[in-house]
Motif scaffolding. Sequence first.
Motif, short mmCIF file in Angstrom:
data_model
loop_
_atom_site.label_atom_id
_atom_site.label_comp_id
_atom_site.label_asym_id
_atom_site.label_seq_id
_atom_site.Cartn_x
_atom_site.Cartn_y
_atom_site.Cartn_z
N GLY A 38 0.79 -0.85 0.61
CA GLY A 38 0.09 0.51 0.50
C GLY A 38 0.56 1.28 0.33
O GLY A 38 0.23 2.37 -0.40
N ASN A 39 2.50 1.16 0.00
CA ASN A 39 2.55 2.78 0.04
C ASN A 39 3.37 2.76 -0.94
O ASN A 39 3.64 1.68 -1.99
N GLU A 40 3.23 3.74 -1.51
CA GLU A 40 3.98 4.47 -2.62
C GLU A 40 4.87 5.48 -2.60
O GLU A 40 6.21 5.44 -3.26
N ALA A 41 5.10 6.67 -1.66
CA ALA A 41 5.74 7.61 -1.47
C ALA A 41 7.17 7.58 -0.33
O ALA A 41 8.15 7.19 -0.55
N TYR A 42 6.80 6.73 0.21
CA TYR A 42 7.72 5.82 1.30
C TYR A 42 8.21 4.42 0.52
O TYR A 42 7.56 3.53 0.22
N ASN A 74 3.34 9.91 13.16
CA ASN A 74 4.04 9.67 11.65
C ASN A 74 2.10 10.20 10.53
O ASN A 74 1.81 9.17 10.99
N HIS A 75 1.49 11.52 10.92
CA HIS A 75 0.32 11.60 10.67
C HIS A 75 0.30 11.44 8.59
O HIS A 75 -1.27 12.12 8.55
N TYR A 76 0.99 10.63 7.95
CA TYR A 76 1.13 10.64 6.72
C TYR A 76 1.33 9.35 6.47
O TYR A 76 0.62 9.10 4.82
N VAL A 77 1.47 8.93 7.21
CA VAL A 77 0.88 7.36 6.53
C VAL A 77 -0.13 6.38 8.19
O VAL A 77 0.46 6.34 9.31
N GLU A 78 -0.90 6.43 7.70
CA GLU A 78 -2.08 5.42 8.28
C GLU A 78 -1.86 3.72 8.07
O GLU A 78 -1.37 2.76 7.05
N LEU A 79 -1.65 3.26 9.72
CA LEU A 79 -2.13 1.49 9.54
C LEU A 79 -2.33 0.82 9.10
O LEU A 79 -4.28 1.07 10.18
N PRO A 87 5.41 -18.64 10.65
CA PRO A 87 6.85 -18.33 12.03
C PRO A 87 7.56 -16.91 12.13
O PRO A 87 8.14 -16.80 13.13
N ASP A 88 7.61 -16.58 10.18
CA ASP A 88 9.19 -14.97 10.92
C ASP A 88 8.73 -13.52 9.88
O ASP A 88 9.64 -13.87 9.52
N ARG A 89 7.70 -13.75 9.78
CA ARG A 89 7.00 -12.63 8.87
C ARG A 89 6.10 -11.97 8.97
O ARG A 89 5.21 -12.77 9.92
N VAL A 90 5.66 -10.26 8.62
CA VAL A 90 4.50 -10.03 9.10
C VAL A 90 4.56 -8.69 8.18
O VAL A 90 5.29 -8.40 7.07
N LEU A 91 3.42 -9.04 7.84
CA LEU A 91 2.87 -8.19 7.17
C LEU A 91 2.07 -6.75 6.98
O LEU A 91 1.37 -6.96 7.62
N LEU A 92 2.87 -6.17 6.77
CA LEU A 92 1.90 -3.85 7.16
C LEU A 92 1.55 -3.72 5.45
O LEU A 92 2.28 -3.85 5.14
N THR A 93 -0.30 -3.35 5.74
CA THR A 93 -0.71 -2.82 5.36
C THR A 93 -1.31 -1.36 5.41
O THR A 93 -1.58 -1.53 6.73
N VAL A 94 -0.39 -0.09 4.56
CA VAL A 94 -0.68 0.80 5.21
C VAL A 94 -0.98 1.37 4.05
O VAL A 94 -1.60 1.58 3.10
N ARG A 95 -1.86 2.75 4.36
CA ARG A 95 -2.40 3.60 3.97
C ARG A 95 -2.03 4.99 3.61
O ARG A 95 -1.83 5.61 4.49
N GLU A 96 -0.97 6.23 3.04
CA GLU A 96 -0.17 7.45 3.13
C GLU A 96 -1.77 8.15 2.72
O GLU A 96 -2.10 8.37 1.64
N GLY A 116 -9.77 14.97 5.43
CA GLY A 116 -10.15 15.61 7.12
C GLY A 116 -9.34 15.91 8.31
O GLY A 116 -9.55 16.35 9.79
N VAL A 117 -8.31 14.91 7.77
CA VAL A 117 -7.29 14.03 9.18
C VAL A 117 -6.15 15.86 9.01
O VAL A 117 -6.03 15.53 7.70
N ILE A 118 -5.71 16.08 10.32
CA ILE A 118 -4.50 16.78 10.81
C ILE A 118 -3.29 16.21 10.00
O ILE A 118 -2.65 16.35 11.49
N LEU A 119 -2.31 16.89 8.96
CA LEU A 119 -1.36 16.21 8.74
C LEU A 119 -0.09 16.97 9.53
O LEU A 119 0.83 16.64 10.08
#
Length: 239
Positions: A38-42, A74-79, A87-96, A116-119
Amino acid sequence: GRRGRGGVRFLLIVAVLCVAALLIKSRVFTLKEIIVRGNEAYSDAEIAALSGLILGEDTLKIEKSRIKGNFSRNHYVELIEMDILYPDRVLLTVRERQPRAAVNCAGVILVIDAEGVILERMASMPAGDLITVSMNVSLSAQGRSIKSTKSGELEAMKLILAGLDAQGMTGLVSEINVRDRFNLYMVSNTGVQIILGEKDDLDDKLVLARLVLEKLTEEGVMSGVLDVSTGKNAVYADR
């Protein structure tokens, strides 16, 4: 006697098995990979750093609340979601979150996204293509949604921003005014005031506005009032 020696042997076997189990656990349930979606700029590495996750830590001890708390700084990235893929991996789905508009609140400029979220809070209007939003707002903390002192303003702002996106008009508008929810209006980049009226039939109104604005811009018209409040026809007045 033999029973005593057998008991000692049994305890030794149990101890060896426990040590072996601990060694296996320490090797198997160790974080080896952080997957980002889900990341683009980051970059993936930047998102992983924001999460606070550390390669080598015990995946059985990772708490979602801790990771969510790290992202809240970090207000620019939402988990959106965190999945532990044992046993050994983590998946992070985010929205910038994208800065879309700026609101003046008692001299403080609040940079907000389409929801309307204040960045950011700034002392002056930032450079760029942010739409200025005029509304009755009470100051709120970064990372939280902006608060309006009058009913319907925030909803109207969200609808207009979403509509501008849908109609490809984001770059055509410099200002949105939602101080009076019965008399919503916008100002184009060329200086034409666009009367929307109430928020009903907003998509139809924006379609009309876009078509007429394109024509006015072709003709070099840089002022006047365009009324699309009926949603059925557009009336332009050079005043």
